[in-house]
Design a protein around this motif. Structure first.
Motif, short mmCIF file in Angstrom:
data_model
loop_
_atom_site.label_atom_id
_atom_site.label_comp_id
_atom_site.label_asym_id
_atom_site.label_seq_id
_atom_site.Cartn_x
_atom_site.Cartn_y
_atom_site.Cartn_z
N ARG A 129 0.86 -1.18 0.00
CA ARG A 129 0.00 0.00 0.00
C ARG A 129 0.90 1.23 0.00
O ARG A 129 1.95 1.25 0.66
CB ARG A 129 -0.98 0.02 1.17
CG ARG A 129 -0.38 0.09 2.52
CD ARG A 129 -1.45 0.00 3.63
NE ARG A 129 -0.84 -0.33 4.89
CZ ARG A 129 -0.19 0.53 5.66
NH1 ARG A 129 -0.06 1.78 5.29
NH2 ARG A 129 0.36 0.14 6.80
N THR B 110 1.72 12.71 -5.70
CA THR B 110 0.29 12.39 -5.74
C THR B 110 -0.40 13.55 -6.45
O THR B 110 -0.18 14.72 -6.11
CB THR B 110 -0.31 12.20 -4.33
OG1 THR B 110 0.32 11.05 -3.73
CG2 THR B 110 -1.81 11.95 -4.40
N GLU C 230 -9.34 11.28 -12.02
CA GLU C 230 -8.76 10.25 -11.15
C GLU C 230 -7.60 10.83 -10.36
O GLU C 230 -6.99 11.82 -10.76
CB GLU C 230 -8.24 9.07 -11.98
CG GLU C 230 -9.32 8.27 -12.66
CD GLU C 230 -8.72 7.10 -13.44
OE1 GLU C 230 -8.11 6.22 -12.80
OE2 GLU C 230 -8.88 7.07 -14.67
N THR C 231 -7.28 10.15 -9.27
CA THR C 231 -6.12 10.50 -8.46
C THR C 231 -5.05 9.44 -8.66
O THR C 231 -5.37 8.24 -8.68
CB THR C 231 -6.52 10.61 -6.97
OG1 THR C 231 -7.49 11.67 -6.85
CG2 THR C 231 -5.32 10.92 -6.09
N SER D 131 -0.83 8.23 -7.72
CA SER D 131 0.40 8.37 -6.94
C SER D 131 1.52 7.62 -7.64
O SER D 131 1.28 6.62 -8.32
CB SER D 131 0.22 7.84 -5.52
OG SER D 131 -0.66 8.66 -4.78
N TYR E 107 0.23 4.15 -9.33
CA TYR E 107 -0.89 3.76 -8.49
C TYR E 107 -2.09 4.66 -8.76
O TYR E 107 -2.21 5.75 -8.20
CB TYR E 107 -0.48 3.83 -7.02
CG TYR E 107 -1.56 3.33 -6.08
CD1 TYR E 107 -1.80 1.96 -5.93
CD2 TYR E 107 -2.33 4.22 -5.35
CE1 TYR E 107 -2.78 1.50 -5.07
CE2 TYR E 107 -3.32 3.75 -4.48
CZ TYR E 107 -3.53 2.40 -4.34
OH TYR E 107 -4.51 1.94 -3.49
N HIS F 277 -5.53 5.57 -7.83
CA HIS F 277 -6.29 5.32 -6.60
C HIS F 277 -7.62 4.64 -6.94
O HIS F 277 -8.41 5.17 -7.72
CB HIS F 277 -6.52 6.63 -5.86
CG HIS F 277 -5.27 7.16 -5.24
ND1 HIS F 277 -5.14 7.39 -3.89
CD2 HIS F 277 -4.07 7.50 -5.78
CE1 HIS F 277 -3.93 7.85 -3.63
NE2 HIS F 277 -3.26 7.92 -4.77
N GLU G 61 -10.39 4.30 -5.46
CA GLU G 61 -11.63 5.01 -5.14
C GLU G 61 -12.01 6.02 -6.23
O GLU G 61 -13.15 6.50 -6.25
CB GLU G 61 -11.54 5.68 -3.76
CG GLU G 61 -10.55 6.82 -3.66
CD GLU G 61 -9.11 6.41 -3.35
OE1 GLU G 61 -8.32 7.31 -3.04
OE2 GLU G 61 -8.77 5.20 -3.42
N THR G 62 -11.08 6.34 -7.13
CA THR G 62 -11.39 7.28 -8.22
C THR G 62 -11.29 6.63 -9.59
O THR G 62 -11.52 7.29 -10.60
CB THR G 62 -10.43 8.49 -8.19
OG1 THR G 62 -9.09 8.06 -8.46
CG2 THR G 62 -10.49 9.21 -6.87
N LYS G 63 -10.98 5.35 -9.64
CA LYS G 63 -10.71 4.67 -10.90
C LYS G 63 -11.98 4.09 -11.50
O LYS G 63 -12.82 3.54 -10.80
CB LYS G 63 -9.68 3.56 -10.65
CG LYS G 63 -9.11 2.98 -11.90
CD LYS G 63 -7.94 2.06 -11.59
CE LYS G 63 -7.48 1.42 -12.87
NZ LYS G 63 -6.44 0.50 -12.73
#
Length: 149
Positions: free
Chosen positions: A63, A70, A83-84, A86, A105, A107, A109-111
């Motif tokens: 993780r 980011t 999307e977010t 990192s 990466y 994220h 939750e936004t993908k």
């Protein structure tokens, strides 16, 4: 800089990042489409192959904890929600050669879709000759940026 090393196996991904997926909603690979947006935000991806290496470190998981970069709410495609992302530096060793790369990466939750499990890292790297699915790779990560458990 102290690296943490983990052994992984190269596996086939969704092939959306490289643009090779037959059912992709994108006209080009996602990395090609995203690269200009990251460039504007200060991250140059031009040294890397425009696709990701999917490296399984199972049964271990990872993780991101304090990624180097980011970027929140990147609107990289006009037809989809922002999307977010990192990114953290990494090194890939294959056939006793070391390559500098970046953990990529998106994220979850936004993908939109094409999710990876938490034991598969997506890595941007330069073209690595003679790399094939099933190859064992030594992946070095920065424990201050990515936690492996």
């Amino acid at each position: 800089m102290a690296w943490q090393t983990v052994i992984g196996i190269l596996k086939r991904g969704h092939q959306v990042a490289s643009g090779q997926a037959k059912n992709s909603p994108y006209t080009a690979g996602t990395i090609t489409l995203q690269t200009p947006h990251f460039q504007q935000l200060g991250l140059d991806l031009s040294l890397y192959f425009p696709g990701t290496l999917n490296i399984s470190i199972a049964p271990k998981t990872f993780r991101p904890t304090q990624p180097r970069y980011t970027f929140a709410h990147v609107q990289w495609h006009p037809d989809f929600a922002p999307e977010t992302f990192s990114f953290s530096p990494c090194q890939i060793e294959h056939h006793q050669r070391r390559y500098d790369g970046l953990i990529y990466y998106p994220h979850p939750e936004t993908k939109l879709g094409h999710f990876q499990d938490d034991s598969t890292l997506e890595v941007l790297a330069p073209w690595i000759p003679n790399l094939t699915y099933g190859d064992r790779l030594r992946l070095s990560l920065l424990p201050t940026e990515v936690t492996v458990e």
